[in-house]
Motif scaffolding. Structure first.
Motif, PDB file in Angstrom:
ATOM      1  N   ALA A   1       0.856  -1.191   0.000  1.00 53.44           N
ATOM      2  CA  ALA A   1       0.000   0.000   0.000  1.00 53.44           C
ATOM      3  C   ALA A   1       0.887   1.233   0.000  1.00 53.44           C
ATOM      4  N   PHE A   2       0.274   2.388  -0.230  1.00 57.06           N
ATOM      5  CA  PHE A   2       1.013   3.642  -0.168  1.00 57.06           C
ATOM      6  C   PHE A   2       0.029   4.755   0.137  1.00 57.06           C
ATOM      7  N   ALA A   3       0.572   5.922   0.462  1.00 56.13           N
ATOM      8  CA  ALA A   3      -0.265   7.095   0.740  1.00 56.13           C
ATOM      9  C   ALA A   3       0.216   8.274  -0.082  1.00 56.13           C
ATOM     10  N   TRP A   4      -0.748   9.036  -0.602  1.00 53.50           N
ATOM     11  CA  TRP A   4      -0.461  10.320  -1.233  1.00 53.50           C
ATOM     12  C   TRP A   4      -0.327  11.381  -0.140  1.00 53.50           C
ATOM     13  N   ILE A   5       0.674  12.231  -0.249  1.00 53.04           N
ATOM     14  CA  ILE A   5       0.811  13.376   0.645  1.00 53.04           C
ATOM     15  C   ILE A   5       0.758  14.619  -0.232  1.00 53.04           C
ATOM     16  N   SER A   6      -0.254  15.423  -0.013  1.00 51.88           N
ATOM     17  CA  SER A   6      -0.520  16.519  -0.945  1.00 51.88           C
ATOM     18  C   SER A   6       0.323  17.748  -0.661  1.00 51.88           C
ATOM     19  N   GLN A   7       0.641  18.444  -1.721  1.00 52.61           N
ATOM     20  CA  GLN A   7       1.261  19.754  -1.642  1.00 52.61           C
ATOM     21  C   GLN A   7       0.294  20.761  -1.025  1.00 52.61           C
TER      22      GLN A   7
END
Length: 653
Positions: A511-517
């Motif tokens: 799995a992975f996670a997006w980290i937003s700008q």
């Protein structure tokens, strides 16, 4: 139970607290209680301050001193909790344990005009066991006085059914059926942003009426630059109206003046937030693109000093942020989380079942009212969000479930997270999350999880471990995506099924996670936003498109609006060989992280994207500031990150 705790503390502390002049001669706890009632507040405060100060004169270690301070504070919190803030504030200042301002913000009692956290500190003391994992954890993260304690070996696996073979595989995406979702994050509206104020500040939050540079401007050449300090510029009906230019250098103390749309050392003026939202609306109109919905991953309140952050400012910032979103995006539903700045006091959140719920329920009620008024949540969903402030879920019209989690539950600065800290779920948030995921799995429903703070650096270790365990169990079949904000950078984090460096293989990426700008430029980043193309069958992300503005170009462009440009797409930007029909999953991001680890060129590319090509992007061929990127990208929990960094000689030395 309470009497038992008090008696245990009495036995443990009779050689320290009960040796003080105020309480000497108290041979039983009831005797002490009787005697303490006869002393005025000043004498009790002086006695406890004296006990705290005496700890530094013995041969005990800093860790032992910290834990003993907590124990002394606990005894006071159980007897006279209102005296904990003045005792610890005075001790902190008289011993110069921290700066005077930090002592005040950390230990002084809460008021509606300041975001001080002393009352929350007292609450924590009344609940925690200083001589257990609680105290060790607090003294490591809050005061850096103890070694990092070993994370308890607990599990939540009894809370879900066995993982069936089909749950190890993600559903196959459709051929070409996609829709679009907007992701915005971290506005940090600086409501007192003042055009012409100091941006090169050494005191207070920059670009505010209180910002100052403590040094003289002698020989500084800022006056040679044609700064765009246009006062009272604004938007009306999406049209920009430029205000009058002001001569900022009439003020001899100004080094670098705040311009109309912001600075790299300041949070976002509301006009920058509106420019961002206008650019989104214009992009949709120009390209005939619609968003099914948007996600907002938190932080509306600015980074100003806690002494200047009031309850009213917190509420006003939240109301203005969501009002502006609604005004610019119209009927697009927005699903949101609260950031660590979106609470009062800053970063705090109490469990619902230990007497402190009334401190924080206002925020859940305010958010639920706003979201329902704007049409983002229905009446039943709004009621659910209002009564479950550590997390709620909502189902979109297409059938996707979105689970919103309040990340202050696991935030290192939240005092309430430090009591009974060896237990895996004092807030009940993980139980809620698991119940939602079990329900969705049973009906083959895909889920997105949105939260503010990622688990790899500013989270407490045990909640991070528990979350990773949950994500691994329900990925990739049920959990389609995870989205965070908080770091202000464009990043991602990968979860591997096997811990340790050797486990970071393509086979183990689950799995992975997006980290937003962020929209705010604080600190040294260009403002940015993104949208995703989503597979309509699986709700997997097929691509992400990132847009930004070069903020520095607004400093000297005669006060014109920022120019918003396409930055890169996640699928094409890293030049990874990847099937067109495959979503951007953990395997894809593992390949990206591997390239970043092996190539200075790719590491530089990552830094460029992370900071959106700001003037402050480090040169990875010369700077060591890029060295920890691989650890960050391939560590899903704070323990994994710490272990990874410890293996890098230059980082751990």
């Amino acid at each position: 139970m309470l009497v038992g705790i008090l008696l245990a503390l009495f036995n443990l502390l009779q050689t320290s607290v009960f040796a003080s002049p105020v309480i000497s001669g108290a041979h039983t706890l009831s005797d002490f209680l009787d005697r303490s009632a006869n002393f005025n507040d000043d004498s009790v405060i002086s006695a406890f301050v004296g006990e705290l100060k005496s700890l530094s004169s013995n041969d005990s270690s800093k860790c032992e001193q910290c834990i003993t301070r907590l124990a002394i504070g606990k005894s006071l919190s159980l007897l006279r909790p209102e005296l904990v803030p003045p005792v610890f504030t005075r001790w902190c200042k008289e011993t110069a344990y921290m700066s005077n301002s930090t002592c005040t913000s950390t230990f002084s009692r809460n008021t509606v005009s300041t975001s001080y956290t002393g009352t929350n500190f007292a609450d924590m003391l009344s609940l925690m066991d200083p001589f257990s994992y609680d105290g060790q954890l607090y003294c490591f993260y809050k005061e850096k006085a103890c070694p990092k304690p070993k994370t308890p070996n607990v599990t939540l696996e009894h809370m879900w059914p066995s993982k069936q073979p089909k749950h190890f595989l993600a559903p196959e995406p459709s051929a070409n059926d996609t829709f679009n979702v907007l992701h915005i994050s971290d506005f940090h509206i600086e409501l007192d942003y003042t055009v012409g104020a100091e941006t090169n500040c050494t005191l207070s939050m920059c670009c505010s009426p209180n910002s100052k540079n403590a040094k003289s401007r002698t020989s500084h050449n800022s006056t040679a630059i044609g700064w765009n300090s246009y006062h009272d510029s604004f938007y009306t009906n999406n049209s920009f109206v430029r205000g009058p230019l002001i001569d900022v250098f009439q003020n001899q103390s100004i080094w670098s003046p705040a311009t109309t749309f912001g600075s790299y050392t300041c949070d976002a003026p509301e006009i920058l937030v509106n420019s961002t939202l206008n650019s989104i609306a214009k992009f949709c109109e120009d390209n005939s693109i619609q968003f099914d919905f948007a996600i907002f991953t938190g932080d509306m309140v600015d980074h100003d000093e806690l002494a200047l952050t009031s309850f009213d400012l917190t509420v006003q910032s939240e109301e203005i942020a969501f009002r502006d979103i609604k005004d610019k995006l119209g009927d697009v539903a927005v699903y949101s989380v609260m950031g660590n700045h979106d609470s009062f006091p800053y970063g705090e959140l109490a469990q619902e079942n230990h007497g402190f719920l009334n401190y924080f329920s206002y925020n859940a009620e305010l958010m639920a009212d706003l979201w329902e008024d704007f049409g983002w949540l229905g009446p039943e969903e709004s009621q659910y969000a209002r009564k479950h402030y550590t997390g709620f879920s909502v189902e979109t019209p297409r059938g996707l479930k979105i689970i919103s989690l309040n990340s202050n539950v696991w935030y290192q600065k939240n005092h309430y997270a430090y009591w009974n800290a060896s237990q895996p779920d004092t807030f009940g948030q993980m139980e809620f999350l698991i119940e939602e995921l079990v329900e969705s799995e049973s009906k083959n429903q895909r889920v997105w999880i949105i939260a503010h703070i990622p688990f790899s650096q500013e989270a407490l270790p045990l909640p991070a471990k528990m979350f990773a365990e949950v994500v691994e169990r329900f990925s990739p079949y049920t959990i389609a995506n995870i989205f965070f904000g908080h770091t202000h950078k464009d990043q991602f984090e990968i979860l591997y099924s096997v811990p340790g460096t050797d486990g970071k293989t393509v086979e183990n990426a689950v799995a992975f996670a997006w980290i937003s700008q962020a929209v705010t430029p604080w600190i040294n980043n260009n403002p940015s936003w993104r949208y995703y193309t989503i597979d309509a069958k699986t709700f997997s992300v097929m691509n992400a498109y990132n847009y930004y503005t070069k903020l520095n170009e607004t400093f000297t462009n005669n006060g014109d609006e920022p120019l918003w440009e396409f930055e890169y797409s996640s699928r094409e930007g890293y030049n990874i060989d990847w099937p067109e029909i495959a979503p951007l999953n953990a395997t894809y991001w593992h390949k990206v992280a591997t390239r970043i680890n092996e190539s200075v060129e790719y590491n530089q590319m990552y830094e460029n994207f992370a900071m959106r090509f700001s003037p402050f992007v480090p040169d990875c061929s010369k700077s060591s500031s890029c060295d920890l990127n691989y650890c960050y990208l391939t560590s899903f929990t704070v323990d994994e990150y710490d272990d990874c960094v410890a293996q890098i000689p230059t980082a751990s030395s």
